[in-house]
Design an enzyme around this catalytic site. Structure first.
Site, PDB file in Angstrom:
ATOM      1  N   LYS A 113     -28.026  40.308 -55.115  1.00 19.50           N
ATOM      2  CA  LYS A 113     -28.495  39.818 -56.410  1.00 19.50           C
ATOM      3  C   LYS A 113     -29.731  40.577 -56.893  1.00 19.50           C
ATOM      4  O   LYS A 113     -30.431  41.226 -56.141  1.00 19.50           O
ATOM      5  CB  LYS A 113     -28.830  38.322 -56.318  1.00 19.50           C
ATOM      6  CG  LYS A 113     -27.690  37.471 -55.758  1.00 19.50           C
ATOM      7  CD  LYS A 113     -26.434  37.529 -56.605  1.00 19.50           C
ATOM      8  CE  LYS A 113     -25.363  36.590 -56.080  1.00 19.50           C
ATOM      9  NZ  LYS A 113     -24.124  36.680 -56.862  1.00 19.50           N
ATOM     10  N   CYS A 114     -29.983  40.450 -58.217  1.00 27.83           N
ATOM     11  CA  CYS A 114     -31.217  40.969 -58.803  1.00 27.83           C
ATOM     12  C   CYS A 114     -32.400  40.102 -58.338  1.00 27.83           C
ATOM     13  O   CYS A 114     -32.248  38.887 -58.241  1.00 27.83           O
ATOM     14  CB  CYS A 114     -31.153  40.938 -60.326  1.00 27.83           C
ATOM     15  SG  CYS A 114     -29.926  42.040 -61.077  1.00 27.83           S
ATOM     16  N   PRO A 115     -33.580  40.682 -58.070  1.00 24.55           N
ATOM     17  CA  PRO A 115     -33.908  42.094 -58.195  1.00 24.55           C
ATOM     18  C   PRO A 115     -33.720  42.885 -56.907  1.00 24.55           C
ATOM     19  O   PRO A 115     -34.091  44.036 -56.824  1.00 24.55           O
ATOM     20  CB  PRO A 115     -35.386  42.053 -58.570  1.00 24.55           C
ATOM     21  CG  PRO A 115     -35.915  40.888 -57.775  1.00 24.55           C
ATOM     22  CD  PRO A 115     -34.798  39.866 -57.791  1.00 24.55           C
ATOM     23  N   PHE A 116     -33.143  42.258 -55.864  1.00 20.93           N
ATOM     24  CA  PHE A 116     -33.115  42.914 -54.568  1.00 20.93           C
ATOM     25  C   PHE A 116     -32.098  44.053 -54.498  1.00 20.93           C
ATOM     26  O   PHE A 116     -32.226  44.935 -53.650  1.00 20.93           O
ATOM     27  CB  PHE A 116     -32.905  41.878 -53.463  1.00 20.93           C
ATOM     28  CG  PHE A 116     -34.072  40.939 -53.333  1.00 20.93           C
ATOM     29  CD1 PHE A 116     -35.283  41.393 -52.837  1.00 20.93           C
ATOM     30  CD2 PHE A 116     -33.978  39.629 -53.759  1.00 20.93           C
ATOM     31  CE1 PHE A 116     -36.377  40.549 -52.734  1.00 20.93           C
ATOM     32  CE2 PHE A 116     -35.072  38.779 -53.668  1.00 20.93           C
ATOM     33  CZ  PHE A 116     -36.277  39.240 -53.160  1.00 20.93           C
ATOM     34  N   ASN A 138     -33.556  34.912 -56.495  1.00 19.88           N
ATOM     35  CA  ASN A 138     -32.806  35.458 -57.619  1.00 19.88           C
ATOM     36  C   ASN A 138     -33.036  34.594 -58.840  1.00 19.88           C
ATOM     37  O   ASN A 138     -32.364  33.589 -59.047  1.00 19.88           O
ATOM     38  CB  ASN A 138     -31.314  35.530 -57.279  1.00 19.88           C
ATOM     39  CG  ASN A 138     -30.489  36.119 -58.406  1.00 19.88           C
ATOM     40  OD1 ASN A 138     -31.023  36.655 -59.363  1.00 19.88           O
ATOM     41  ND2 ASN A 138     -29.184  36.014 -58.289  1.00 19.88           N
TER      42      ASN A 138
END
Length: 790
Positions: free
Chosen positions: A728-731, A245
């Site tokens: 979290k981004c990008p997951f 992340n």
């Protein structure tokens, strides 16, 4: 380009050769610009907002250079860039509009003069900064520059710093002033105990969109344990930094997550593990007065008021009797290559031939005798760099902003130009306002350090009268010392073209209502945010666009304001970047594997093949929401999730076992087999990635027609739902996209997201993919969006 005749360290020659080879591959179309990105970042080369040009940043430890080196930098500016040298807030000098084909020769030119760009950018230890007056400051406990240099040399090219979770920043200060330690990953402040030199160490500070103050690690670390301590801290960051992340990857988030007590304990554990390790000795040169050349004065200039003001505001007495530091004010941190040569000559003709880039984006010449003030002022006046006032209200700071930076929203340099013009037109010789600092950034990331300014501006955007216009978040009350910092308070968001008026009103109100010798930040602390919000409330508005079209156009701009060229949503961009970076690393390793094999260097060929294979595997695992640092774990998961599902050929079965074989035992036959497998795997992974891009998919559907089962909808039209709270981004975007790929066109997906970046980036990214956002509501501290599958 012949490097053999140059007296350069072997590792520097190799870096330049590697860069030249990679540029050759780029020009031949063997590597794409996006794939090239990670490699060039490590070499201090950034992409710009403009196509086909780069920003090149040199790495100048504690900002100190010689006159000869400044001449070299001037030549670089003239030969390869737009002719401008830009001094940064990390005491570097960078260049814009550099053609990539010119970079290898430029790197060679710099290396010949002892200069490098290595690790000035990217996820590395950035330039080690120090107070620009170090070694001459009257208040310092000792000169920290030998220690700053030692830390910089020790961590440059260090294996620990080549693939960090994010960038890492270190600063040193010798007194209570200019080191800016509280906003660094490691802040080191000089201390002396019982005659022993050492440092107070604070860790985990940083600015960005979420500023954090550094916390105490130790009141005193002896100077002879400095490198060991720094390595222990970096080791902890490497172990705990979140590589999955990017938005939470800085060391400040490690400290925030685990707490300072646990992090300090982790560092102590790593420190103990380094027992017996030999660290480079830190050589402390004997103090000596440098040789100053003979020069002629130009008579008494005390009748010239401009000269008197310059001498008063730009010359600071050193601790060495009879010498001064002379500061040269650079508007926006810029100087032309001709101005740089002129300043180089001034330093060599009238001082010791030494210059220092300051964190305030100026240049400083130390070791100046008072009798040289006149000749220096006259020489500076000839090139227009004789303005009085550094490190005060007239001397403002800005990042490059949207003029060149890909992340920039507003033209912060244009704003600072306007504010500087206003101050120059309105202020007198009085120094009553000199303590006020103004800093601007073109986005929330605080490269212009707006959080620690008396008045700070962070670029943003907002619609006014239905028209998108450049805006700034205006902050007040920021300040910093080596003992701590206070981050500015958000006061109001206002259009860019009203910012100058807001500063005028705020300063006038301070002059009118302050009590006694109250400073601006003390005044702000007393009257509070509401005082200024009410004072400036009408400046949130703009006239309609028909009557005042310029109000909607940014400073330094001629076109309508737009965010279109900032690209796709951050989640989609992050996923694409992660895959591309890994494939690019795989191709670079394959290229070096081939070269080594052709030279009959079979062990090196095997090592590079393994590096290529692991990078290829890591690329496709991104689509599973995985990014491991351990190569064996990576390959094991790759076999079970990618090889065994038929996404790549089953001939790669057993790759984990083969990876663990000793490359030193590789003969010609073994090296050739590894070369062939790494080449095949790169090709297959690239083919898989190309298909994913063309299909706008994150899955390769092996043995499938691509049809998905039909499903009913509930009473509200929702086909399926997915809870991504805590992801979290990008997951979170990866999981949303994968879920959509199991659905039919027209079906609806309900997604639960955390507040902040997930709630902003995921909706934007799926819309960029062509899906329709039906609703977006905030409830109970999180966000619920409904998407219609395209």
């Amino acid at each position: 380009m012949d490097l053999e005749t140059l007296n350069l360290p072997p590792e520097v020659k190799q870096e330049i050769e590697d860069f030249a080879a990679e540029v050759e591959r780029l020009e031949k179309g063997e590597v794409g610009e996006e794939d090239f990105k990670r490699f060039r970042l490590q070499q201090g080369i950034y992409g710009q907002r403009q196509e086909d040009v780069q920003m090149v940043r040199t790495k100048l430890p504690f900002g100190r250079i010689t006159s000869d080196q400044l001449n070299c930098l001037a030549d670089f500016g003239k030969n390869y860039s737009n002719g401008i040298l830009h001094v940064t807030t990390r005491q570097d000098i960078q260049f814009h509009y550099v053609k990539i084909k010119d970079v290898p020769q430029g790197l060679q030119d710099l290396a010949e003069h002892g200069l490098t760009t290595r690790e000035a950018c990217g996820n590395t230890v950035r330039n080690v900064t120090a107070c620009h007056k170090s070694g001459t400051c009257k208040e310092e406990k000792f000169d920290v520059t030998p220690y700053a240099g030692a830390v910089s040399r020790f961590l440059l090219r260090h294996p620990l710093t080549q693939n960090m979770a994010r960038k890492f920043k270190i600063s040193l200060g010798g007194c209570k002033g200019c080191g800016l330690g509280p906003i660094h990953d490691i802040g080191l402040n000089a201390e002396v105990k019982n005659g022993v030199r050492g440092f107070k160490v604070i860790i985990g500070g940083g600015l960005g969109s979420s500023p954090h103050l550094a916390k105490l690690f130790s009141d005193f670390v002896p100077a002879d344990q400095l490198l060991r301590t720094c390595e222990a801290i970096v080791r902890v960051f490497n172990q705990l930094g979140d590589k999955k992340n990017r938005n939470k990857a800085r060391f400040k988030y490690v400290v925030e997550k685990h707490g300072i007590e646990k992090v300090n304990a982790f560092v102590q554990e790593e420190f103990k593990k380094l027992e017996g390790t030999q660290f480079p000795a830190i050589v402390i040169p004997e103090e000596a007065t440098p040789n100053i050349p003979e020069f002629s004065t130009n008579g008494d200039m005390e009748s010239d008021n401009d000269f008197v003001q310059w001498k008063t505001r730009n010359a600071y007495e050193q601790r060495q009797n009879g010498f001064y530091n002379v500061h040269i004010k650079l508007q926006l941190g810029d100087l032309t290559h001709d101005e740089a040569r002129a300043i180089s000559k001034i330093a060599s003709d009238y001082a010791a031939g030494i210059l220092v880039c300051t964190v305030f984006q100026n240049l400083m010449i130390p070791w100046v005798k008072p009798e040289a003030f006149g000749p220096i002022y006259s020489a500076l006046k000839k090139i227009g760099l004789h303005k009085a006032g550094t490190e005060e209200l007239k001397d403002m700071t800005s990042c490059p902003g949207s003029e060149t930076c890909n992340l920039g929203i507003t033209h912060s340099r244009g704003l600072i130009n306007k504010l500087t013009e206003d101050v120059d037109n309105q202020t007198t010789d009085s120094t009553d306002l000199d303590h006020i600092t103004i800093k601007a950034s073109g986005c929330p990331n605080s490269c212009g350090q707006h959080h620690i300014a008396s008045i700070g501006f962070a670029g943003s955007a907002k619609k006014v009268n239905g028209i998108l216009a450049p805006h700034y978040e205006m902050m007040m009350g920021g300040r910093i010392t080596e003992d701590g910092a206070v981050f500015g308070t958000n006061v109001i968001k206002l259009p860019a073209k009203n910012a100058a008026n807001a500063v005028r009103r705020s300063v006038d109100a301070y002059k009118k209502d302050k009590q006694g010798d109250e400073s601006f930040v003390q005044f702000f602390d007393r009257v509070g945010k509401a005082y200024f919000s009410n004072l400036l409330i009408d400046l949130k508005e703009l006239p309609d666009i028909q009557s005042s079209p310029q109000s909607y156009i940014d400073f330094h701009a001629t076109k309508a304001f737009s965010l279109d060229d900032r690209g796709q949503g951050e989640c989609a961009g992050a996923v694409t970047d992660m895959i591309s970076d890994h494939l690019s690393e795989a191709e670079r390793a394959l290229f070096q594997c081939t070269r080594a094999f052709e030279k009959n260097e079979f062990a090196e060929a095997a090592r590079q093949a393994n590096r290529s294979i692991a990078s290829s595997a890591r690329a496709l695992l991104v689509t599973e929401g995985m990014d491991f640092t351990d190569n064996v774990e990576t390959l094991s998961k790759f076999e079970s999730l990618i090889v065994e599902t038929g996404i790549v050929s089953e001939t790669h079965a057993g790759v984990t076992k083969r990876y663990q074989e000793d490359p030193e035992k590789a003969d010609s036959s073994k090296a050739k087999a590894m070369l062939d497998e790494s080449q095949a795997l790169v090709d297959e992974c690239k083919k898989a990635n190309d298909k994913m891009q063309s299909d706008k998919s994150l899955r390769i559907r092996v043995g499938s027609t691509g049809n998905v089962p039909k499903g009913g909808t509930d009473a509200e039209g929702i086909t399926q739902s997915i809870d991504l709270l805590g992801v979290k981004c990008p997951f979170n975007y990866v999981k949303t996209k994968l879920k959509l790929e199991t659905m039919q066109s027209g079906q609806h997906l309900e997604v639960l997201l955390d507040d902040g970046e997930p709630a902003t980036n995921v909706p934007r990214s799926v819309q960029n993919d062509g899906h329709k956002l039906l609703s977006h509501v905030e409830e109970n501290g999180h966000h619920k969006i409904v998407i219609e599958k395209a």
